[in-house]
Design a protein around this motif. Sequence first.
Motif, short mmCIF file in Angstrom:
data_model
loop_
_atom_site.label_atom_id
_atom_site.label_comp_id
_atom_site.label_asym_id
_atom_site.label_seq_id
_atom_site.Cartn_x
_atom_site.Cartn_y
_atom_site.Cartn_z
N LEU A 37 33.36 18.63 11.87
CA LEU A 37 32.57 19.97 12.09
C LEU A 37 31.26 19.96 10.97
CD1 LEU A 37 33.11 22.80 13.15
CD2 LEU A 37 33.72 23.45 10.92
N LEU A 38 31.64 19.28 9.84
CA LEU A 38 30.62 19.41 8.61
C LEU A 38 29.34 18.74 9.06
CD1 LEU A 38 33.14 19.01 5.93
CD2 LEU A 38 32.18 21.25 6.65
N LYS A 39 29.32 17.96 10.21
CA LYS A 39 28.18 17.43 10.65
C LYS A 39 27.48 18.27 11.51
CE LYS A 39 29.32 12.36 9.98
NZ LYS A 39 29.85 11.17 10.59
N PHE A 40 27.75 19.38 11.76
CA PHE A 40 27.07 20.47 12.63
C PHE A 40 25.77 20.68 12.03
CE2 PHE A 40 30.20 22.37 16.03
CZ PHE A 40 30.34 21.29 16.48
N PRO A 41 24.82 21.24 12.51
CA PRO A 41 23.85 21.58 11.86
C PRO A 41 24.19 22.80 11.61
CG PRO A 41 23.02 21.25 14.29
CD PRO A 41 24.40 20.68 13.92
N ASP B 204 23.17 26.11 11.59
CA ASP B 204 23.04 27.21 12.54
C ASP B 204 24.14 27.04 13.64
OD1 ASP B 204 21.83 25.05 13.72
OD2 ASP B 204 20.44 26.07 15.04
N LEU B 205 24.57 25.84 13.79
CA LEU B 205 25.62 25.58 14.66
C LEU B 205 27.03 25.90 13.99
CD1 LEU B 205 26.02 25.07 17.69
CD2 LEU B 205 25.68 22.64 17.31
N GLU C 104 27.58 29.55 13.94
CA GLU C 104 28.22 30.13 14.93
C GLU C 104 29.73 29.96 15.15
OE1 GLU C 104 26.34 32.20 17.01
OE2 GLU C 104 24.91 31.92 15.90
N VAL C 105 30.20 28.86 14.61
CA VAL C 105 31.69 28.37 14.86
C VAL C 105 32.31 29.23 13.77
CG1 VAL C 105 33.42 26.67 14.65
CG2 VAL C 105 31.20 26.10 15.64
N LEU C 106 31.76 29.39 12.55
CA LEU C 106 32.33 30.06 11.52
C LEU C 106 32.51 31.69 11.58
CD1 LEU C 106 30.83 27.88 8.55
CD2 LEU C 106 33.21 27.65 9.28
N LEU D 153 33.23 32.92 13.89
CA LEU D 153 34.57 33.16 14.59
C LEU D 153 35.68 32.97 13.90
CD1 LEU D 153 33.20 31.34 17.70
CD2 LEU D 153 33.46 33.97 17.85
N PHE E 67 32.08 17.18 20.19
CA PHE E 67 31.05 17.12 19.13
C PHE E 67 29.66 17.09 19.83
CE2 PHE E 67 28.48 15.04 16.05
CZ PHE E 67 28.45 16.14 14.96
N LEU F 271 26.46 19.65 20.38
CA LEU F 271 25.21 19.31 19.97
C LEU F 271 23.96 19.45 21.27
CD1 LEU F 271 25.57 16.67 17.36
CD2 LEU F 271 24.98 18.99 17.03
N ASN G 210 23.47 22.95 22.16
CA ASN G 210 22.56 23.85 21.18
C ASN G 210 21.33 23.39 21.22
OD1 ASN G 210 22.51 25.54 18.98
ND2 ASN G 210 22.02 23.27 17.64
N CYS H 165 31.57 27.08 21.00
CA CYS H 165 31.79 27.25 19.52
C CYS H 165 33.08 28.19 19.31
CB CYS H 165 30.71 28.34 18.92
SG CYS H 165 29.07 27.27 18.51
N VAL I 5 35.76 25.55 19.72
CA VAL I 5 35.93 24.68 18.36
C VAL I 5 36.37 25.64 17.36
CG1 VAL I 5 34.54 23.85 16.37
CG2 VAL I 5 33.64 23.26 18.77
N ALA I 6 36.31 26.87 17.27
CA ALA I 6 36.78 27.79 16.32
C ALA I 6 38.48 27.95 16.78
CB ALA I 6 36.39 29.16 16.48
N TRP J 204 39.28 19.22 11.91
CA TRP J 204 37.86 19.17 11.45
C TRP J 204 37.32 18.19 10.40
CZ3 TRP J 204 36.99 25.54 10.82
CH2 TRP J 204 37.00 25.96 12.08
#
Lengths: 344, 188
Positions: A15-19, A21-22, A25-27, A29, B115, B119, B122, B134, B137-138, B153
Amino acid sequence: MSILSGNLLQMPIDLLKFPNDLLREVLKLCDPFELYKLSKCSKKRSQKATILRGTKRWKISYYGGNDMIIWTDGPNYRFKQTDNPEDYFKTTRRYGNYMYIEFPKGGPVELFVYLLELFGIRTVEFLEPSFGEFDNVSKVAKLSIDRKMEVEAFRIRNIEEVQDVLDFMPLLNQMDITREFQCSIKFPPEFHFEFVKYPSQIYIRESSWFTIGQLLDCTCVRIELDNSTFNNRDLDVFLHEWKNAGAFPNLRVLKIESEKIDNQSPILEMIPPITNVNNPRIEVSINNKFYYHILDGVPVNKDDGTEGWLKVELGGYSPRLQFLIADPADTVVEEIPEDDDDDW
Amino acid sequence: MSSTEQGTSSAAPAEPTTAPESAAAPEVPESFYYVHGKDKVVHKVSAGALQHSALIHGMISNLGYTEEQAKANPFPFENIDGDILQMVVDWCNQHKGKPTPPEDTNLPKQKEKLFDLVLAVNYLEIKELLTYCCKQVAMMVKGKSPEEIREIWMIPTDAEDEAAEKEAKKRAGKEAAGETAAAAGDAK
């Protein structure tokens, strides 16, 4: 089965490799429980998550016990202490949204600080000691002063030791209480306290210490004083002052209960009881940030034309004065048909 | 599901097969465009299906390509794996002209690379699919313990973070020392 509902979901995802802004969006939620658990994985990463998630608008409430409530834009989330490690992070929706957690060694106050920092919270929604326990609430109140936090509502009720509250009262004026202050404590006769700054609403149940001078200086929107010592003359002075254009610009509701209100002298040139006895009956109600209504009030006007509705009753539990200031934006004046009473 | 073909380059794609028509075929012939990912496999996709992607929709809206021109100029998405692009194309075809339900489970059947899918979605600006991804993923961490969240994660612990930081500093120090030594050597 879809790609996103099958085994894929069991696979780890970096997850931490997501940019950002993405990731945001996940967080977005994620709820407070998930962010709290994330903080237990990694404090450093959870700080980033909290910043991205935008939790600064969340609020916290504390009632002196072993749980703490986070107010989000949606439901509330209660963090509740358990000593049983098997129950850590278990959630229940039985009586609200609970998650059981291990409290830090410093107890509720340390947890309060942890949650403030974790979510970047700047506002306390409710602070109220319950079950007679004042010590932790007073510590949290001091913390709110040190951190210059807004406390929307502070309520002091059901306290076993009045002395605890007496010791605390000097700090009250240092708190930034904005919406509401409630106090039900019966203080000793020599007690004296003056507000430096008033919240929007005050409700003081044992209000003999609240003087007419304080009432004349009060900037509240809503004032409710029970067991007051105000007499007809005090209230007459206040209402005459109110009639001056520009006086008490915030005031919308005044309610006073006092054994000293009687029928021996006038209030605004009227001898109590002051009620509308004509038909049809009139009900005036405010429905804005709070609801309040007066049935059978008498209209009185300010010099600038603002309309108020006054009612003074002598019977019942205690003589009382009710005064409501109308605003066309949120006030409804309704005629109640005579037959309505028969429906009951 | 759309058919694809293996192409050697985006400039000269071989003839791809046509994507299946939906039950109610449009009366007016639809325009098609061609896309390929890292693997150069060309996918023929209708303009209607591509409307889901704000990025591609923006690219094609003023092109006015003929069928031949479109075929000769497939859009290259070199940063997207071929199988991921296939998933995306399939999803766009399945949802052509339809609003996406809030709980969409009608997605292509694959079992890996979430993953990369997120990407890609997006990047291609497919809003509805991104929202759904998303959400998924959540949902992966709903009701999970901190340790489970950490695994799902792939979150390093604070200790692991510190160790990585130390290692990075050490490496940077060594590199700096090497550069200094090299500069000193040059000066001599």
